[in-house]
Design a protein around this motif. Structure first.
Motif, mmCIF file in Angstrom:
data_model
loop_
_atom_site.group_PDB
_atom_site.id
_atom_site.type_symbol
_atom_site.label_atom_id
_atom_site.label_comp_id
_atom_site.label_asym_id
_atom_site.label_seq_id
_atom_site.Cartn_x
_atom_site.Cartn_y
_atom_site.Cartn_z
ATOM 1 N N ILE A 50 0.852 -1.200 0.000
ATOM 2 C CA ILE A 50 0.000 0.000 0.000
ATOM 3 C C ILE A 50 0.884 1.246 0.000
ATOM 4 O O ILE A 50 0.618 2.217 -0.708
ATOM 5 N N GLY A 51 1.975 1.202 0.754
ATOM 6 C CA GLY A 51 2.908 2.327 0.779
ATOM 7 C C GLY A 51 3.504 2.601 -0.595
ATOM 8 O O GLY A 51 3.765 3.749 -0.952
ATOM 9 N N ALA A 52 3.702 1.533 -1.396
ATOM 10 C CA ALA A 52 4.287 1.703 -2.731
ATOM 11 C C ALA A 52 3.366 2.491 -3.664
ATOM 12 O O ALA A 52 3.793 3.020 -4.683
ATOM 13 N N GLN A 53 2.079 2.557 -3.290
ATOM 14 C CA GLN A 53 1.137 3.366 -4.098
ATOM 15 C C GLN A 53 1.253 4.853 -3.734
ATOM 16 O O GLN A 53 0.466 5.673 -4.173
ATOM 17 N N THR A 54 2.198 5.174 -2.847
ATOM 18 C CA THR A 54 2.476 6.528 -2.359
ATOM 19 C C THR A 54 1.243 7.318 -1.904
ATOM 20 O O THR A 54 0.934 8.371 -2.445
ATOM 21 N N PRO A 55 0.524 6.798 -0.902
ATOM 22 C CA PRO A 55 -0.575 7.587 -0.338
ATOM 23 C C PRO A 55 -0.017 8.841 0.342
ATOM 24 O O PRO A 55 1.081 8.819 0.894
ATOM 25 N N ARG A 56 -0.774 9.941 0.252
ATOM 26 C CA ARG A 56 -0.296 11.199 0.843
ATOM 27 C C ARG A 56 -0.370 11.158 2.356
ATOM 28 O O ARG A 56 0.442 11.696 3.053
ATOM 29 N N ARG A 57 -1.441 10.545 2.829
ATOM 30 C CA ARG A 57 -1.587 10.493 4.286
ATOM 31 C C ARG A 57 -2.339 9.238 4.707
ATOM 32 O O ARG A 57 -3.090 8.675 3.912
ATOM 33 N N VAL A 69 1.098 1.190 14.119
ATOM 34 C CA VAL A 69 2.234 0.482 13.526
ATOM 35 C C VAL A 69 1.977 0.272 12.031
ATOM 36 O O VAL A 69 2.849 0.497 11.183
ATOM 37 N N ARG A 70 0.773 -0.149 11.689
ATOM 38 C CA ARG A 70 0.444 -0.352 10.264
ATOM 39 C C ARG A 70 0.683 0.946 9.489
ATOM 40 O O ARG A 70 1.249 0.945 8.390
ATOM 41 N N ALA A 71 0.209 2.062 10.071
ATOM 42 C CA ALA A 71 0.352 3.363 9.397
ATOM 43 C C ALA A 71 1.827 3.691 9.196
ATOM 44 O O ALA A 71 2.227 4.188 8.129
ATOM 45 N N ALA A 72 2.640 3.401 10.210
ATOM 46 C CA ALA A 72 4.070 3.707 10.111
ATOM 47 C C ALA A 72 4.726 2.858 9.027
ATOM 48 O O ALA A 72 5.583 3.339 8.277
ATOM 49 N N VAL A 73 4.315 1.596 8.908
ATOM 50 C CA VAL A 73 4.918 0.720 7.893
ATOM 51 C C VAL A 73 4.507 1.177 6.487
ATOM 52 O O VAL A 73 5.300 1.139 5.546
ATOM 53 N N ARG A 77 3.729 10.311 4.333
ATOM 54 C CA ARG A 77 4.361 11.442 5.017
ATOM 55 C C ARG A 77 3.529 11.910 6.219
ATOM 56 O O ARG A 77 4.041 12.260 7.248
ATOM 57 N N GLU A 78 2.195 11.925 6.038
ATOM 58 C CA GLU A 78 1.319 12.328 7.153
ATOM 59 C C GLU A 78 0.622 11.118 7.739
ATOM 60 O O GLU A 78 0.012 10.334 7.000
ATOM 61 N N LEU A 91 2.962 8.639 14.866
ATOM 62 C CA LEU A 91 2.066 9.547 14.142
ATOM 63 C C LEU A 91 2.773 10.877 13.877
ATOM 64 O O LEU A 91 3.621 11.300 14.666
ATOM 65 N N THR A 92 2.403 11.517 12.774
ATOM 66 C CA THR A 92 2.997 12.836 12.522
ATOM 67 C C THR A 92 2.056 13.950 12.954
ATOM 68 O O THR A 92 2.474 15.062 13.178
ATOM 69 N N ARG A 93 0.746 13.658 12.990
ATOM 70 C CA ARG A 93 -0.189 14.638 13.555
ATOM 71 C C ARG A 93 -0.998 13.947 14.636
ATOM 72 O O ARG A 93 -1.765 13.020 14.357
#
Ligand code: SF4
Length: 324
Positions: A50-57, A69-73, A77-78, A91-93
């Protein structure tokens, strides 16, 4: 989620028990079930894909550590979510809630998170619209089991609650109200997933022992016979849904069916059905809400809710529907 979807395409990613709702609702770019636990190889691989699809947030609704943890993996960026101690660094925000835990509705919590992502909070309660095919499927199932939507009102009875016994009103009392509904000329549909089979079977047994009046109204046990769209459509066809604090309670409210909801160990401040026209019944005991799965002292909070009080609310809606 709809508010966030208004900002751009949303990829919903979650456990299968929740994602089916988003497939039914429609309007999301992609809906994916978790392939495994957050710390499993399959889970990490999926997060990377999913990260390879470059989601913005990534917007994280649950408060669990594993969801952060899932979000971090995924590595967007956000990463936005509630600031619970152990996961702030992932988390970044970080969204702070200026109220005590479980003291305001969970929907408020989610709205705060959505607002932090830039979404505009909707004014109205969430509604789920069903297409005609789902309703036709539900009507056909009811007809095949002997119910008649043309001749009699339908009462949906959902005696399960996945969290545990401290969220389940007694089967005998559900059966008592269901028997009165049949006596008043309504068909009764017992609804639940496979996991609810013990709860629904206990009601069905008690209902078969109850003095069944010779009214011709049917009692249908549809436990395990429904996928989510069919369950939603059956609830939509009911004049009233008698439920514990559970998924079917929220589903019934979302399709616009009045709900009579019984609360034991949990709190309506946190998870009441959303929208107008519902009744929440609880019995105030000093230990409530305790949010336990099992009660150590004999379920006093449910003991205090008698069938007469519940029947009053159910009967009012059966009659109200007739008058309408
Ligand atoms: S401890 Fe109190 S609130 Fe909790 S389930 Fe038992 S009676 Fe209900």
């Amino acid at each position: 989620m709809r508010a966030i979807a208004a900002l751009g395409p949303v990829h919903v990613w979650g456990p299968a028990r929740g994602t089916s709702l988003y497939r039914l609702a429609g309007g999301f770019a992609e809906v994916t079930d978790f392939a495994g636990g957050a710390f499993s190889l399959a889970g990490v691989r999926q997060a990377r894909a999913i990260g390879a699809q470059t989601p913005r947030r990534v917007v994280v609704f649950p408060r669990s550590f594993s969801s952060a943890v899932r979000a971090a993996v995924v590595g967007a960026r956000e990463r936005i979510g509630i600031d619970d101690e152990a996961r702030g660094l992932l988390l970044t925000r970080r969204v702070a809630l200026p109220w005590a835990a479980r003291s305001r509705h969970l929907a408020e919590e989610f709205a705060r998170i959505a607002e932090a992502a830039g979404a505009v909070r909707p004014d109205d309660a969430p509604r789920l619209s069903l297409d005609a095919a789902h309703r036709r499927r539900a009507a056909a199932l009811l007809a095949a089991r002997g119910a008649s939507l043309e001749a009699r009102p339908l009462v949906a009875v959902c005696p399960g609650a996945a969290f545990g016994p401290a969220k389940r009103w007694a089967a005998e009392r559900f059966a008592d109200v269901a028997a009165r509904a049949r006596g008043a000329g309504a068909d009764v549909a017992l609804l639940g997933a496979d996991a609810d089979r013990d709860a629904t079977a206990a009601v069905a047994r008690a209902l078969s022992r109850a003095d069944a009046p010779a009214c011709g109204a049917a009692a249908l046990d549809l436990t395990g016979a429904t996928d989510l769209p069919l369950l939603a459509a059956l609830l939509a066809l009911a004049r009233v849904a008698l439920v514990n604090d559970s998924g079917p309670m929220h589903l019934a409210a979302a399709v616009g069916t009045p709900v009579v909801a019984l609360f034991g160990s949990t709190s309506p401040d946190w998870t009441a059905p959303l929208g107008a026209g519902h009744t929440v019944i609880r019995y105030p005991v000093p230990c409530s809400p305790c949010f336990r799965r099992d009660c150590p002292i004999g379920l006093l909070c449910f003991e205090g809710i008698d069938a007469d009080r519940v029947w009053e609310e159910v009967a009012r809606r059966i009659d109200g529907g007739r008058a309408a």
